[in-house]
Design a protein around this motif. Structure first.
Motif, PDB file in Angstrom:
ATOM      1  N   VAL A 292     -98.661  33.418  71.298  1.00  0.00           N
ATOM      2  CA  VAL A 292     -99.804  34.274  70.964  1.00  0.00           C
ATOM      3  C   VAL A 292     -99.388  35.745  70.835  1.00  0.00           C
ATOM      4  CG1 VAL A 292    -102.027  35.150  71.775  1.00  0.00           C
ATOM      5  CG2 VAL A 292    -101.547  32.700  71.869  1.00  0.00           C
ATOM      6  N   PRO A 293     -98.643  36.321  71.819  1.00  0.00           N
ATOM      7  CA  PRO A 293     -98.188  37.708  71.614  1.00  0.00           C
ATOM      8  C   PRO A 293     -97.298  37.864  70.376  1.00  0.00           C
ATOM      9  CG  PRO A 293     -97.939  37.067  73.915  1.00  0.00           C
ATOM     10  CD  PRO A 293     -98.270  35.822  73.155  1.00  0.00           C
ATOM     11  N   LEU A 294     -96.412  36.898  70.146  1.00  0.00           N
ATOM     12  CA  LEU A 294     -95.547  36.974  68.964  1.00  0.00           C
ATOM     13  C   LEU A 294     -96.385  36.919  67.691  1.00  0.00           C
ATOM     14  CD1 LEU A 294     -92.772  37.022  67.648  1.00  0.00           C
ATOM     15  CD2 LEU A 294     -92.655  34.529  67.941  1.00  0.00           C
ATOM     16  N   ALA A 295     -97.393  36.059  67.661  1.00  0.00           N
ATOM     17  CA  ALA A 295     -98.252  35.950  66.483  1.00  0.00           C
ATOM     18  C   ALA A 295     -98.993  37.257  66.225  1.00  0.00           C
ATOM     19  CB  ALA A 295     -99.253  34.803  66.668  1.00  0.00           C
ATOM     20  N   LEU A 296     -99.440  37.930  67.291  1.00  0.00           N
ATOM     21  CA  LEU A 296    -100.136  39.209  67.131  1.00  0.00           C
ATOM     22  C   LEU A 296     -99.203  40.270  66.558  1.00  0.00           C
ATOM     23  CD1 LEU A 296    -102.240  39.295  70.432  1.00  0.00           C
ATOM     24  CD2 LEU A 296    -103.066  38.885  68.106  1.00  0.00           C
ATOM     25  N   VAL A 297     -97.941  40.280  67.014  1.00  0.00           N
ATOM     26  CA  VAL A 297     -96.964  41.238  66.481  1.00  0.00           C
ATOM     27  C   VAL A 297     -96.711  40.960  65.002  1.00  0.00           C
ATOM     28  CG1 VAL A 297     -94.545  41.972  66.597  1.00  0.00           C
ATOM     29  CG2 VAL A 297     -95.862  41.666  68.709  1.00  0.00           C
TER      30      VAL A 297
ATOM     31  N   PRO B 186     -97.245  18.182  67.218  1.00  0.00           N
ATOM     32  CA  PRO B 186     -97.642  19.510  67.721  1.00  0.00           C
ATOM     33  C   PRO B 186     -98.654  20.194  66.806  1.00  0.00           C
ATOM     34  CG  PRO B 186     -95.265  19.221  67.894  1.00  0.00           C
ATOM     35  CD  PRO B 186     -95.784  18.040  67.133  1.00  0.00           C
ATOM     36  N   GLY B 187     -98.470  20.047  65.487  1.00  0.00           N
ATOM     37  CA  GLY B 187     -99.403  20.657  64.552  1.00  0.00           C
ATOM     38  C   GLY B 187    -100.812  20.131  64.730  1.00  0.00           C
ATOM     39  N   GLU B 188    -100.946  18.820  64.898  1.00  0.00           N
ATOM     40  CA  GLU B 188    -102.273  18.217  65.077  1.00  0.00           C
ATOM     41  C   GLU B 188    -102.903  18.666  66.393  1.00  0.00           C
ATOM     42  OE1 GLU B 188    -102.585  13.964  63.035  1.00  0.00           O
ATOM     43  OE2 GLU B 188    -100.791  14.144  64.264  1.00  0.00           O
TER      44      GLU B 188
ATOM     45  N   ARG C 299     -92.286  25.828  74.616  1.00  0.00           N
ATOM     46  CA  ARG C 299     -93.726  25.618  74.739  1.00  0.00           C
ATOM     47  C   ARG C 299     -94.363  26.791  75.475  1.00  0.00           C
ATOM     48  NH1 ARG C 299     -95.454  19.981  74.493  1.00  0.00           N
ATOM     49  NH2 ARG C 299     -93.718  18.675  73.794  1.00  0.00           N
ATOM     50  N   GLY C 300     -95.659  26.898  75.363  1.00  0.00           N
ATOM     51  CA  GLY C 300     -96.389  27.932  76.100  1.00  0.00           C
ATOM     52  C   GLY C 300     -97.086  28.911  75.185  1.00  0.00           C
TER      53      GLY C 300
ATOM     54  N   PHE D 226     -90.343  32.979  65.372  1.00  0.00           N
ATOM     55  CA  PHE D 226     -91.392  31.969  65.571  1.00  0.00           C
ATOM     56  C   PHE D 226     -90.852  30.580  65.208  1.00  0.00           C
ATOM     57  CE2 PHE D 226     -95.225  29.602  64.427  1.00  0.00           C
ATOM     58  CZ  PHE D 226     -96.135  29.995  65.403  1.00  0.00           C
ATOM     59  N   TRP D 227     -90.167  30.489  64.078  1.00  0.00           N
ATOM     60  CA  TRP D 227     -89.613  29.210  63.615  1.00  0.00           C
ATOM     61  C   TRP D 227     -88.530  28.703  64.563  1.00  0.00           C
ATOM     62  CZ3 TRP D 227     -84.831  27.462  61.855  1.00  0.00           C
ATOM     63  CH2 TRP D 227     -84.833  26.244  61.169  1.00  0.00           C
ATOM     64  N   LEU D 228     -87.638  29.603  65.022  1.00  0.00           N
ATOM     65  CA  LEU D 228     -86.560  29.197  65.933  1.00  0.00           C
ATOM     66  C   LEU D 228     -87.121  28.703  67.266  1.00  0.00           C
ATOM     67  CD1 LEU D 228     -83.945  32.036  65.280  1.00  0.00           C
ATOM     68  CD2 LEU D 228     -83.759  29.614  64.613  1.00  0.00           C
ATOM     69  N   LEU D 229     -88.142  29.365  67.769  1.00  0.00           N
ATOM     70  CA  LEU D 229     -88.757  28.917  69.027  1.00  0.00           C
ATOM     71  C   LEU D 229     -89.371  27.534  68.875  1.00  0.00           C
ATOM     72  CD1 LEU D 229     -90.487  32.232  70.202  1.00  0.00           C
ATOM     73  CD2 LEU D 229     -88.463  31.154  71.185  1.00  0.00           C
ATOM     74  N   LEU D 230     -90.032  27.306  67.727  1.00  0.00           N
ATOM     75  CA  LEU D 230     -90.612  25.977  67.486  1.00  0.00           C
ATOM     76  C   LEU D 230     -89.520  24.918  67.433  1.00  0.00           C
ATOM     77  CD1 LEU D 230     -93.289  26.797  64.742  1.00  0.00           C
ATOM     78  CD2 LEU D 230     -93.745  26.086  67.087  1.00  0.00           C
ATOM     79  N   ARG D 231     -88.447  25.202  66.699  1.00  0.00           N
ATOM     80  CA  ARG D 231     -87.370  24.222  66.570  1.00  0.00           C
ATOM     81  C   ARG D 231     -86.636  24.015  67.881  1.00  0.00           C
ATOM     82  NH1 ARG D 231     -90.180  23.559  63.412  1.00  0.00           N
ATOM     83  NH2 ARG D 231     -90.042  23.195  61.176  1.00  0.00           N
TER      84      ARG D 231
END
Length: 468
Positions: free
Chosen positions: A226-231, A268-270, A220-221, A211-216
């Motif tokens: 969302v699927p990663l967060a559910l896992v 992005p956070g806001e 986007r998308g 999750f962190w690597l994708l953000l850095r």
């Protein structure tokens, strides 16, 4: 050798900067609407659980759904507490990250006040609970129940009785609740985690790393995250760590600073908080309240709230401990940092807001469920104590705030006044020469209009007098 310059005396709860005031106003607007829905859900749960159809409430609440093979065959009540509240804590994580990098907590000197106030506002209620149960021979398991503040419920009360509360006090309450949420999360993680599944915990840690690597990497998308967060959430739940920890961890990873060179208006956070906060305040938290606040209430049960040490400790912790702890922490911070209270406020105002923080509804109910998980009867009694303590705190703070409401309204009108109609309140432009030039022109135009009106009125009077 010249004498050292005296240290400048700073103000406690002074006026917010304009960007911070705008952010706080937007955040509180959503939380206030959510608080009203939360209140409605709590009332609906109490009615549902105390009428002849209460069996249907228990049937819906205890209905299990979810894939058992993944360890997620949960009751509706558990889905609300472990699943929906993860969304609430995700937003709390974003709020905390923003406060740390761009808000009041960025400046250590300014951060001292809400941090000390929040810590005091958690330590004193825990101490009150412990003392009551030492004296009465009760269980110490519920010491953390009265330590939480429910910002949405508190703002719902403000929406009814404190509509003119100055923005500085509202911001203090919001920042206080953010810090409070952080320590509540730590309490849940440290004190209510048993039988760790290290394989699932390791998987959740790997997922958070991805999750962190994708953000850095600037990926986007929502269909990725969302699927990663559910896992991640599912692995965290199966690890034995409370699943809401996954929400706050992901929230803290979001970037909450803007990149001006890329033309960003909001971080992005806001942006994500703006999208998710209505889901949290308008759906997740009210549904949690609907399936957690439904306890059987009778005259005898309410009387027992004030006689059993566990429940009495919760009520006194919320009503007395919160008010004394937050007020005392604020006063001590001001005293030892040589700060003075804002000229617009008085210490009774701080005490009123401190008593408002005694509304501990959402997180207190969650901690109560975790603390007494093996005793259904005591869990329901503690829930009733949370409801009673929150109600008493709401009434007490409402009375205190109403006493000063005329003063608050004058302060609010001063904050909102915009005579030059440029979209910026006048109090933020008083040091701007251009503002004074515009105001002089406006006053000159008004004076000219008054003179013309006087001339027209006077001429008409003379003309009417002549023929007569």
């Amino acid at each position: 050798m010249p004498a050292p310059a005296p240290r400048k005396n700073h103000k406690v709860l002074g006026r917010l900067s304009l960007p911070e005031r705008t952010f706080v106003a937007d955040a509180l607007r959503t939380e206030t609407v959510g608080g009203v829905l939360l209140l409605a859900a709590a009332i609906a749960a109490l009615i549902w659980a105390n009428t002849p159809i209460r069996e249907s409430y228990e049937s819906v609440r205890d209905f299990h759904v979810g894939p058992a093979a993944l360890g997620l065959d949960l009751s509706i009540e558990h889905w609300a507490a472990d699943g929906l509240l993860a969304v609430f804590f995700f937003v709390a994580g974003i709020e905390l990250k923003r406060e740390l990098v761009a808000g009041d907590l960025k400046d250590p000197r300014a951060a001292a006040l809400p941090v000390v106030a929040a810590l005091s506002g958690m330590a004193v209620p825990a101490l009150v609970y412990t003392l009551v149960n030492v004296t009465g021979g009760g269980s110490f398991d519920g010491w953390a129940v009265p330590t939480a503040t429910d910002i949405a419920f508190a703002l719902a009360v403000l929406a009814v009785i404190g509509t003119s509360l100055p923005s500085s006090l509202r911001a203090f309450l919001l920042t206080l609740a953010v810090v409070d949420d952080l320590f509540a999360i730590l309490i849940i993680a440290v004190f209510f985690t048993e039988n760790l599944n290290f394989a699932a915990l390791g998987g959740a840690a790997v997922g958070l790393g991805v999750f962190w690597l994708l953000l850095r990497g600037g990926v986007r998308g929502w269909y990725v995250y969302v699927p990663l967060a559910l896992v991640i959430w599912g692995l965290m739940y199966n690890s034995g760590v409370h699943a809401t920890i996954a929400g706050v961890a992901m929230g803290l990873m979001l970037r909450c600073t803007t990149r001006k060179d890329e033309g960003e208006q909001r971080s992005p956070g806001e942006r994500i908080e703006h999208l998710v906060r209505p889901l949290s305040a308008g759906l997740a938290v009210p549904l949690f309240a609907l399936f957690s606040a439904g306890v059987a209430v009778s005259g005898g049960a309410l009387g027992e709230v004030f006689t059993r040490p566990e429940t009495l400790g919760v009520v006194l912790g919320l009503v007395v401990g919160k008010a004394v702890g937050i007020f005392g922490g604020t006063w001590l911070t001001a005293r030892f940092t040589r700060a003075s209270l804002s000229d617009d406020l008085a210490w009774p105002d701080v005490f009123a807001v401190s008593s408002l923080a005694g509304i501990g509804f959402t997180v207190s109910l969650l901690i109560g469920e975790l603390a007494f998980a093996g005793d259904k009867a005591l869990t329901d009694e503690v829930k009733a104590a949370v409801l009673m303590g929150s109600l008493i705190a709401a009434v007490l703070s409402g009375v205190l705030l109403k006493i000063r409401n005329a003063k608050y309204r004058r302060l609010w009108e001063d904050e909102e006044r915009d005579e030059d109609l440029d979209g910026i309140p006048d109090v933020y432009e008083q040091d701007n020469p251009a503002y004074h030039l515009r105001m002089a022109e406006i006053h000159e135009r008004k004076a000219a209009e008054h003179r013309r009106l006087a001339e027209v009125t006077g001429g008409a009077s003379e003309g009417n007098d002549g023929p007569a």
